[in-house]
Design a protein around this motif. Sequence first.
Motif, PDB file in Angstrom:
ATOM      1  N   SER A  32       0.813  -1.206   0.000  1.00  0.00           N
ATOM      2  CA  SER A  32       0.000   0.000   0.000  1.00  0.00           C
ATOM      3  C   SER A  32       0.851   1.262   0.000  1.00  0.00           C
ATOM      4  CB  SER A  32      -0.929   0.009   1.212  1.00  0.00           C
ATOM      5  OG  SER A  32      -0.184  -0.064   2.414  1.00  0.00           O
ATOM      6  N   GLU A  33       2.019   1.221   0.624  1.00  0.00           N
ATOM      7  CA  GLU A  33       2.864   2.408   0.676  1.00  0.00           C
ATOM      8  C   GLU A  33       3.313   2.791  -0.724  1.00  0.00           C
ATOM      9  OE1 GLU A  33       7.091   3.907   2.646  1.00  0.00           O
ATOM     10  OE2 GLU A  33       6.118   2.073   3.331  1.00  0.00           O
ATOM     11  N   ASP A  34       3.707   1.784  -1.533  1.00  0.00           N
ATOM     12  CA  ASP A  34       4.150   2.054  -2.896  1.00  0.00           C
ATOM     13  C   ASP A  34       2.987   2.576  -3.734  1.00  0.00           C
ATOM     14  OD1 ASP A  34       6.181   1.746  -5.113  1.00  0.00           O
ATOM     15  OD2 ASP A  34       4.565   0.463  -5.873  1.00  0.00           O
ATOM     16  N   GLN A  35       1.783   2.007  -3.551  1.00  0.00           N
ATOM     17  CA  GLN A  35       0.620   2.453  -4.314  1.00  0.00           C
ATOM     18  C   GLN A  35       0.252   3.879  -3.960  1.00  0.00           C
ATOM     19  OE1 GLN A  35      -2.722  -0.144  -4.478  1.00  0.00           O
ATOM     20  NE2 GLN A  35      -1.479  -1.986  -4.421  1.00  0.00           N
ATOM     21  N   THR A  36       0.327   4.251  -2.679  1.00  0.00           N
ATOM     22  CA  THR A  36       0.002   5.602  -2.261  1.00  0.00           C
ATOM     23  C   THR A  36       0.952   6.608  -2.882  1.00  0.00           C
ATOM     24  OG1 THR A  36      -0.849   4.787  -0.164  1.00  0.00           O
ATOM     25  CG2 THR A  36      -0.279   7.131  -0.278  1.00  0.00           C
ATOM     26  N   GLU A  37       2.243   6.265  -2.923  1.00  0.00           N
ATOM     27  CA  GLU A  37       3.232   7.158  -3.518  1.00  0.00           C
ATOM     28  C   GLU A  37       2.965   7.341  -5.005  1.00  0.00           C
ATOM     29  OE1 GLU A  37       8.058   7.422  -4.305  1.00  0.00           O
ATOM     30  OE2 GLU A  37       7.196   5.769  -3.171  1.00  0.00           O
ATOM     31  N   THR A  38       2.663   6.223  -5.682  1.00  0.00           N
ATOM     32  CA  THR A  38       2.395   6.292  -7.113  1.00  0.00           C
ATOM     33  C   THR A  38       1.153   7.111  -7.395  1.00  0.00           C
ATOM     34  OG1 THR A  38       3.349   4.105  -7.381  1.00  0.00           O
ATOM     35  CG2 THR A  38       2.027   4.931  -9.203  1.00  0.00           C
ATOM     36  N   GLN A  39       0.101   6.926  -6.565  1.00  0.00           N
ATOM     37  CA  GLN A  39      -1.129   7.678  -6.759  1.00  0.00           C
ATOM     38  C   GLN A  39      -0.870   9.172  -6.629  1.00  0.00           C
ATOM     39  OE1 GLN A  39      -4.308   6.505  -4.196  1.00  0.00           O
ATOM     40  NE2 GLN A  39      -5.530   8.328  -4.614  1.00  0.00           N
ATOM     41  N   ALA A  40      -0.094   9.572  -5.646  1.00  0.00           N
ATOM     42  CA  ALA A  40       0.194  10.990  -5.448  1.00  0.00           C
ATOM     43  C   ALA A  40       0.923  11.568  -6.641  1.00  0.00           C
ATOM     44  CB  ALA A  40       1.030  11.172  -4.176  1.00  0.00           C
ATOM     45  N   GLN A  41       1.811  10.777  -7.279  1.00  0.00           N
ATOM     46  CA  GLN A  41       2.566  11.262  -8.422  1.00  0.00           C
ATOM     47  C   GLN A  41       1.719  11.294  -9.683  1.00  0.00           C
ATOM     48  OE1 GLN A  41       5.800   8.513  -8.448  1.00  0.00           O
ATOM     49  NE2 GLN A  41       7.065   9.745  -7.069  1.00  0.00           N
ATOM     50  N   ASP A  42       0.759  10.345  -9.780  1.00  0.00           N
ATOM     51  CA  ASP A  42      -0.012  10.222 -11.011  1.00  0.00           C
ATOM     52  C   ASP A  42      -1.222  11.139 -11.082  1.00  0.00           C
ATOM     53  OD1 ASP A  42       1.744   8.355 -11.793  1.00  0.00           O
ATOM     54  OD2 ASP A  42       0.431   6.616 -11.530  1.00  0.00           O
ATOM     55  N   GLU A  43      -1.777  11.533  -9.933  1.00  0.00           N
ATOM     56  CA  GLU A  43      -2.962  12.370  -9.955  1.00  0.00           C
ATOM     57  C   GLU A  43      -2.623  13.716 -10.592  1.00  0.00           C
ATOM     58  OE1 GLU A  43      -4.261  12.626  -5.972  1.00  0.00           O
ATOM     59  OE2 GLU A  43      -5.504  10.827  -6.083  1.00  0.00           O
ATOM     60  N   GLN A  44      -3.462  14.149 -11.543  1.00  0.00           N
ATOM     61  CA  GLN A  44      -3.232  15.397 -12.228  1.00  0.00           C
ATOM     62  C   GLN A  44      -4.448  16.283 -12.085  1.00  0.00           C
ATOM     63  OE1 GLN A  44      -1.592  15.221 -16.115  1.00  0.00           O
ATOM     64  NE2 GLN A  44      -2.415  17.184 -16.758  1.00  0.00           N
ATOM     65  N   GLN A  45      -4.214  17.506 -11.655  1.00  0.00           N
ATOM     66  CA  GLN A  45      -5.277  18.481 -11.556  1.00  0.00           C
ATOM     67  C   GLN A  45      -4.920  19.666 -12.437  1.00  0.00           C
ATOM     68  OE1 GLN A  45      -5.674  19.393  -7.415  1.00  0.00           O
ATOM     69  NE2 GLN A  45      -6.982  17.636  -7.012  1.00  0.00           N
ATOM     70  N   TYR A  46      -5.902  20.156 -13.184  1.00  0.00           N
ATOM     71  CA  TYR A  46      -5.639  21.302 -14.025  1.00  0.00           C
ATOM     72  C   TYR A  46      -5.527  22.551 -13.150  1.00  0.00           C
ATOM     73  CZ  TYR A  46      -6.666  18.363 -18.017  1.00  0.00           C
ATOM     74  OH  TYR A  46      -6.629  17.371 -18.960  1.00  0.00           O
ATOM     75  N   PRO A  47      -4.663  23.485 -13.509  1.00  0.00           N
ATOM     76  CA  PRO A  47      -4.467  24.680 -12.683  1.00  0.00           C
ATOM     77  C   PRO A  47      -5.721  25.549 -12.664  1.00  0.00           C
ATOM     78  CG  PRO A  47      -3.341  24.918 -14.800  1.00  0.00           C
ATOM     79  CD  PRO A  47      -3.812  23.493 -14.713  1.00  0.00           C
ATOM     80  N   PRO A  48      -5.884  26.327 -11.606  1.00  0.00           N
ATOM     81  CA  PRO A  48      -7.047  27.216 -11.536  1.00  0.00           C
ATOM     82  C   PRO A  48      -6.876  28.405 -12.478  1.00  0.00           C
ATOM     83  CG  PRO A  48      -5.606  27.604  -9.673  1.00  0.00           C
ATOM     84  CD  PRO A  48      -5.028  26.425 -10.416  1.00  0.00           C
ATOM     85  N   LEU A  49      -7.947  29.119 -12.685  1.00  0.00           N
ATOM     86  CA  LEU A  49      -7.869  30.354 -13.450  1.00  0.00           C
ATOM     87  C   LEU A  49      -6.854  31.291 -12.817  1.00  0.00           C
ATOM     88  CD1 LEU A  49     -11.673  31.096 -13.905  1.00  0.00           C
ATOM     89  CD2 LEU A  49     -10.085  30.672 -15.777  1.00  0.00           C
ATOM     90  N   PRO A  50      -6.156  32.102 -13.619  1.00  0.00           N
ATOM     91  CA  PRO A  50      -5.278  33.105 -13.017  1.00  0.00           C
ATOM     92  C   PRO A  50      -6.075  34.095 -12.173  1.00  0.00           C
ATOM     93  CG  PRO A  50      -5.333  33.307 -15.434  1.00  0.00           C
ATOM     94  CD  PRO A  50      -6.145  32.102 -15.073  1.00  0.00           C
ATOM     95  N   ASP A  51      -5.380  34.817 -11.321  1.00  0.00           N
ATOM     96  CA  ASP A  51      -6.060  35.754 -10.428  1.00  0.00           C
ATOM     97  C   ASP A  51      -6.724  36.903 -11.183  1.00  0.00           C
ATOM     98  OD1 ASP A  51      -5.366  34.292  -8.200  1.00  0.00           O
ATOM     99  OD2 ASP A  51      -3.509  35.406  -7.854  1.00  0.00           O
ATOM    100  N   GLY A  52      -6.180  37.240 -12.337  1.00  0.00           N
ATOM    101  CA  GLY A  52      -6.736  38.347 -13.108  1.00  0.00           C
ATOM    102  C   GLY A  52      -6.159  38.344 -14.508  1.00  0.00           C
ATOM    103  N   PRO A  53      -6.598  39.298 -15.343  1.00  0.00           N
ATOM    104  CA  PRO A  53      -6.143  39.349 -16.731  1.00  0.00           C
ATOM    105  C   PRO A  53      -4.622  39.401 -16.848  1.00  0.00           C
ATOM    106  CG  PRO A  53      -7.982  40.840 -16.400  1.00  0.00           C
ATOM    107  CD  PRO A  53      -7.585  40.335 -15.045  1.00  0.00           C
ATOM    108  N   MET A  54      -4.090  38.669 -17.824  1.00  0.00           N
ATOM    109  CA  MET A  54      -2.650  38.647 -18.041  1.00  0.00           C
ATOM    110  C   MET A  54      -2.163  39.983 -18.600  1.00  0.00           C
ATOM    111  SD  MET A  54      -2.258  34.814 -19.609  1.00  0.00           S
ATOM    112  CE  MET A  54      -0.469  34.938 -19.678  1.00  0.00           C
ATOM    113  N   LYS A  55      -3.033  40.662 -19.312  1.00  0.00           N
ATOM    114  CA  LYS A  55      -2.710  41.974 -19.858  1.00  0.00           C
ATOM    115  C   LYS A  55      -3.583  43.002 -19.152  1.00  0.00           C
ATOM    116  CE  LYS A  55      -2.609  44.540 -24.246  1.00  0.00           C
ATOM    117  NZ  LYS A  55      -2.904  44.468 -25.702  1.00  0.00           N
ATOM    118  N   VAL A  56      -2.945  43.994 -18.544  1.00  0.00           N
ATOM    119  CA  VAL A  56      -3.690  44.980 -17.763  1.00  0.00           C
ATOM    120  C   VAL A  56      -4.499  45.876 -18.697  1.00  0.00           C
ATOM    121  CG1 VAL A  56      -3.503  46.879 -16.126  1.00  0.00           C
ATOM    122  CG2 VAL A  56      -1.929  44.933 -15.959  1.00  0.00           C
ATOM    123  N   TYR A  57      -5.774  46.058 -18.368  1.00  0.00           N
ATOM    124  CA  TYR A  57      -6.621  46.953 -19.154  1.00  0.00           C
ATOM    125  C   TYR A  57      -6.285  48.415 -18.825  1.00  0.00           C
ATOM    126  CZ  TYR A  57      -9.761  42.915 -19.840  1.00  0.00           C
ATOM    127  OH  TYR A  57     -10.296  41.693 -20.168  1.00  0.00           O
TER     128      TYR A  57
END
Length: 286
Positions: A67-92
């Motif tokens: 189980s220890e090896d599986q837990t380590e592998t799971q942590a490495q394999d899980e992928q989450q997409y990044p959140p939206l940036p805090d604000g526009p990349m180009k300032v208005y």
Amino acid sequence: MSENTGRKMPNAQRRDEALDNLDKAIKGRERKAKLAPLGVMVTTVVVLAAIVGGIYFASTYTGSSDSEDQTETQAQDEQQYPPLPDGPMKVYPKQVSCEYQDEGGAAKQVDKPGGENIATEGLVKVNLKTTAGEIPIELDRGTSPCSVNSFESLAKQNYFDNTVCHRHVKSDQMGILQCGDPTGKGTGGPGYKFGDEFPLNGVAEGESQSPLTYPRGTLAMANSGPDTNGSQFFLVTKDTTLPPAYNVFGKISDEGLATLDKIYDAAPEGDGKPADEVKIEKATVS
């Protein structure tokens, strides 16, 4: 995956090959659907989820009780997409010009909003009184000023009043309620369209436009492709994976999220309609 020759593959090699295949699959789908309409993206996300699930099993299953090896592998394999940036990349700048182009017939007759000297600072509070409960929202001119200007104009002209929220999506990757079409069919608009804003603001063509996480409480414009924003919008009930192709122009209050949670809980799985009709009785700008 590479062909299996019958020899047991070490966990690390199994994991690396799985992640390599996942990366190739995601990149291939991003090239085809990075700016796909929301309906197309629902299918794409579901397909990607199936790929992630299959590769996750292949890369973590060892046939042993380590189980220890599986837990380590799971942590490495899980992928989450990044959140939206805090604000526009180009300032208005402090003011922008918005171009609202004629587009087909209006589902409900309204005047186009003015497009000159539109402020890019400040908040606009709107309350959506619906048959399911109150949904107070806060529009942010600093993220998508042309979207806010259009939405505020439509609300003041009673465009959203007595309109049905025609679409609800409920899945592991998505939770949204889509509204803003007086026809209730998902095909109507205000008779004009306008351009894409945040989060594509400041992103040059060819730069990374990988999927992002639209967090719970996000208010965004729906569209049918690049620069086709009109009156339809969606409210995000749970963290949702989408390409950065939908103008984010505000947030949903806690009270509004409580209403959306009730709609979400009662709704069937998949892409369809809410379990019970959700109608915006009145949209009020305060």
